[in-house]
Motif scaffolding. Structure first.
Motif, PDB file in Angstrom:
ATOM      1  N   SER A   1       0.816  -1.213   0.000  1.00  0.00           N
ATOM      2  CA  SER A   1       0.000   0.000   0.000  1.00  0.00           C
ATOM      3  C   SER A   1       0.850   1.264   0.000  1.00  0.00           C
ATOM      4  O   SER A   1       0.504   2.250  -0.653  1.00  0.00           O
ATOM      5  CB  SER A   1      -0.937  -0.007   1.210  1.00  0.00           C
ATOM      6  OG  SER A   1      -1.867  -1.073   1.118  1.00  0.00           O
TER       7      SER A   1
ATOM      8  N   LEU B   1       0.968   4.363  -3.100  1.00  0.00           N
ATOM      9  CA  LEU B   1       0.705   5.790  -2.903  1.00  0.00           C
ATOM     10  C   LEU B   1       1.625   6.679  -3.732  1.00  0.00           C
ATOM     11  O   LEU B   1       1.266   7.819  -4.036  1.00  0.00           O
ATOM     12  CB  LEU B   1       0.839   6.150  -1.420  1.00  0.00           C
ATOM     13  CG  LEU B   1      -0.285   5.645  -0.512  1.00  0.00           C
ATOM     14  CD1 LEU B   1       0.107   5.811   0.943  1.00  0.00           C
ATOM     15  CD2 LEU B   1      -1.591   6.379  -0.808  1.00  0.00           C
TER      16      LEU B   1
ATOM     17  N   SER C   1      -5.315   5.161  -4.349  1.00  0.00           N
ATOM     18  CA  SER C   1      -4.781   5.914  -3.214  1.00  0.00           C
ATOM     19  C   SER C   1      -5.707   5.826  -2.010  1.00  0.00           C
ATOM     20  O   SER C   1      -5.254   5.705  -0.866  1.00  0.00           O
ATOM     21  CB  SER C   1      -4.556   7.374  -3.616  1.00  0.00           C
ATOM     22  OG  SER C   1      -3.525   7.471  -4.585  1.00  0.00           O
TER      23      SER C   1
ATOM     24  N   GLU D   1      -4.548   4.013   1.567  1.00  0.00           N
ATOM     25  CA  GLU D   1      -4.598   4.652   2.883  1.00  0.00           C
ATOM     26  C   GLU D   1      -5.493   3.859   3.838  1.00  0.00           C
ATOM     27  O   GLU D   1      -5.153   3.668   5.014  1.00  0.00           O
ATOM     28  CB  GLU D   1      -5.083   6.090   2.763  1.00  0.00           C
ATOM     29  CG  GLU D   1      -5.050   6.836   4.088  1.00  0.00           C
ATOM     30  CD  GLU D   1      -5.281   8.328   3.951  1.00  0.00           C
ATOM     31  OE1 GLU D   1      -5.775   8.929   4.936  1.00  0.00           O
ATOM     32  OE2 GLU D   1      -4.976   8.911   2.880  1.00  0.00           O
TER      33      GLU D   1
ATOM     34  N   ARG E   1      -4.347   2.057   7.352  1.00  0.00           N
ATOM     35  CA  ARG E   1      -5.084   2.365   8.587  1.00  0.00           C
ATOM     36  C   ARG E   1      -5.576   1.080   9.254  1.00  0.00           C
ATOM     37  O   ARG E   1      -5.444   0.895  10.470  1.00  0.00           O
ATOM     38  CB  ARG E   1      -6.252   3.294   8.288  1.00  0.00           C
ATOM     39  CG  ARG E   1      -7.062   3.695   9.525  1.00  0.00           C
ATOM     40  CD  ARG E   1      -8.146   4.716   9.198  1.00  0.00           C
ATOM     41  NE  ARG E   1      -7.550   5.997   8.816  1.00  0.00           N
ATOM     42  CZ  ARG E   1      -7.536   6.481   7.569  1.00  0.00           C
ATOM     43  NH1 ARG E   1      -8.083   5.786   6.574  1.00  0.00           N
ATOM     44  NH2 ARG E   1      -6.983   7.641   7.302  1.00  0.00           N
TER      45      ARG E   1
ATOM     46  N   SER F   1      -0.285  10.887   3.532  1.00  0.00           N
ATOM     47  CA  SER F   1      -1.318   9.855   3.592  1.00  0.00           C
ATOM     48  C   SER F   1      -0.943   8.769   4.594  1.00  0.00           C
ATOM     49  O   SER F   1      -1.779   8.308   5.386  1.00  0.00           O
ATOM     50  CB  SER F   1      -1.520   9.255   2.198  1.00  0.00           C
ATOM     51  OG  SER F   1      -2.571   8.312   2.197  1.00  0.00           O
ATOM     52  N   ILE F   2       0.316   8.347   4.568  1.00  0.00           N
ATOM     53  CA  ILE F   2       0.787   7.332   5.522  1.00  0.00           C
ATOM     54  C   ILE F   2       0.662   7.849   6.948  1.00  0.00           C
ATOM     55  O   ILE F   2       0.200   7.138   7.858  1.00  0.00           O
ATOM     56  CB  ILE F   2       2.248   6.951   5.226  1.00  0.00           C
ATOM     57  CG1 ILE F   2       2.370   6.314   3.845  1.00  0.00           C
ATOM     58  CG2 ILE F   2       2.794   5.995   6.292  1.00  0.00           C
ATOM     59  CD1 ILE F   2       3.801   6.231   3.326  1.00  0.00           C
TER      60      ILE F   2
ATOM     61  N   ARG G   1      -1.366  10.147   8.122  1.00  0.00           N
ATOM     62  CA  ARG G   1      -2.780  10.178   8.518  1.00  0.00           C
ATOM     63  C   ARG G   1      -3.264   8.796   8.920  1.00  0.00           C
ATOM     64  O   ARG G   1      -3.968   8.619   9.921  1.00  0.00           O
ATOM     65  CB  ARG G   1      -3.645  10.691   7.366  1.00  0.00           C
ATOM     66  CG  ARG G   1      -3.652  12.181   7.158  1.00  0.00           C
ATOM     67  CD  ARG G   1      -4.806  12.611   6.262  1.00  0.00           C
ATOM     68  NE  ARG G   1      -4.828  11.931   4.966  1.00  0.00           N
ATOM     69  CZ  ARG G   1      -4.186  12.360   3.878  1.00  0.00           C
ATOM     70  NH1 ARG G   1      -3.444  13.469   3.948  1.00  0.00           N
ATOM     71  NH2 ARG G   1      -4.278  11.702   2.743  1.00  0.00           N
ATOM     72  N   ALA G   2      -2.913   7.810   8.122  1.00  0.00           N
ATOM     73  CA  ALA G   2      -3.388   6.454   8.371  1.00  0.00           C
ATOM     74  C   ALA G   2      -2.872   5.901   9.696  1.00  0.00           C
ATOM     75  O   ALA G   2      -3.587   5.168  10.394  1.00  0.00           O
ATOM     76  CB  ALA G   2      -2.968   5.535   7.225  1.00  0.00           C
TER      77      ALA G   2
ATOM     78  N   GLY H   1       5.370   9.839   8.217  1.00  0.00           N
ATOM     79  CA  GLY H   1       4.992   8.521   7.749  1.00  0.00           C
ATOM     80  C   GLY H   1       6.046   7.446   7.981  1.00  0.00           C
ATOM     81  O   GLY H   1       5.768   6.426   8.626  1.00  0.00           O
TER      82      GLY H   1
END
Length: 350
Positions: free
Chosen positions: A174, A178, A188, A192, A196, A277-278, A280-281, A287
């Protein structure tokens, strides 16, 4: 916004107890005499499922091994011919799925795959195989399994030293999706969501390996990761892991779990949207740091030195990794790869 999205045509059945639908799904595929594939460790489960499907089990082949050596595939093809098998039933992790794919690539037989780990490779039209100590990959529509049954009850038996690296392997798919060259908004979002789900489930599995809810969440994340892996190209992480695994015969999941903090950090400045994104997850500020912290919980091996490599091996790997390079958002240089490998050799934070 410009992108291209191609969906791979797989049928997915997900849910606790869904292995009870194996006979029904074999019928749907028109499989009357399957070669039932597993590793030696999963042969008991394979025999149990084979008993449940009766005469549809044409022949048992409990000989799958990691990295899908060509000589093992050739042996399995002899088993296929011996009973005129008309399909593959693969029960196990990435090694088992890999052998099923290798057979399908050469015969175009339909495949029903029942994963027992979080490998995710069952959702891809990609085959990685080894010959003469080198691992190569090939992509072809024939390689993609037609049907996959995800039953989280079958992953509950995994010990944490397997489930942790297996989950980190899925996260690696994953992460690279991204910042893939051909990434798109759909993939994407899946990537994410996958990070998560796995990031939340793996710490629970390390503390409570029998937690069915956590297994379900992790398997869901692994499915999403597999979709990502099958839909877009990969980058430096998969190149270096194929190099290390194929050249030094390292455990597939362990090497992916160990390397993903370092390969993601290699691209930290070149792929800011992916890094955000990483983060956030995983609920972290950075990340790659978040991945490293998760690796410290979930990985079985925490340095290349612990895996038995020497610094001379790092030089060899750096040289091989530059041959036929994959796309990567940051230019791949020998100096950069060697520095990354050194950090992984020492096991220090990237």
């Amino acid at each position: 916004m410009d992108f291209v999205y191609n969906a791979n045509p797989s049928r997915v059945i997900f849910g606790a107890g869904s292995r009870a639908k194996v006979a029904e799904e074999l019928d749907r595929l028109g499989i009357e005499r399957a070669i039932v594939i597993s590793t030696p460790d999963q042969s008991g489960l394979a025999a149990e499922i084979a008993k449940a499907i009766g005469g549809r089990a044409g022949i048992m082949y409990p000989g799958a091994v990691q990295h899908t050596p060509v000589e093992v595939t050739e042996s399995a093809l002899m088993a296929v011919s011996s009973v005129r098998a008309d399909g593959c039933l693969a029960i196990g992790g990435g090694s088992t799925t890999g052998l099923s794919k290798a057979i399908a690539y050469r015969t175009d037989l339909p495949q029903l795959v029942i994963p027992t780990t979080f490998a995710g490779s069952e959702m891809t039209p990609i085959l990685g195989q080894t010959e003469a100590g080198r691992k190569t990959t090939v992509s072809d529509p024939k390689i993609l399994p037609e049907t996959v049954i995800y039953d989280p009850e079958l992953t509950v038996t995994m010990p944490s030293f397997i489930s942790g690296p297996s989950g980190m392997n899925a996260i690696a798919h994953s992460v690279e999706a991204l910042y893939a060259k051909d990434r798109n908004p759909v993939i994407s979002m899946m990537a994410e969501a996958s990070i998560r789900a796995l990031g939340g489930a793996l710490p629970t599995l390390m503390d409570d390996p029998s937690n069915l809810h956590a297994h379900s969440e992790a398997l869901y994340g692994a499915w999403l990761a597999g979709v990502c892996l099958g839909a877009v190209g990969m980058a430096i992480h998969h190149k270096i892991c194929h190099t290390l695994g194929g050249t030094f015969n390292l455990n597939h999941a362990d090497i992916h779990a160990l390397m993903i903090p370092y390969t993601s950090a290699y691209n930290r400045d070149a792929a800011p949207e992916a890094m955000a994104s990483i983060a956030r997850a995983l609920g972290t500020v950075d990340g790659p740091t978040g991945i490293y912290q998760l690796t410290q919980r979930a990985a079985s091996k925490r340095s290349l030195a612990e895996m038995g490599l020497t610094e001379a091996d790092l030089d060899t790997a750096a040289d091989i990794a530059l041959q036929n390079p994959y796309y990567n958002p940051r230019p791949v240089t020998r100096e950069g790869v060697r520095h990354m490998l050194q950090a992984a050799f020492e096991g220090r934070a990237p």
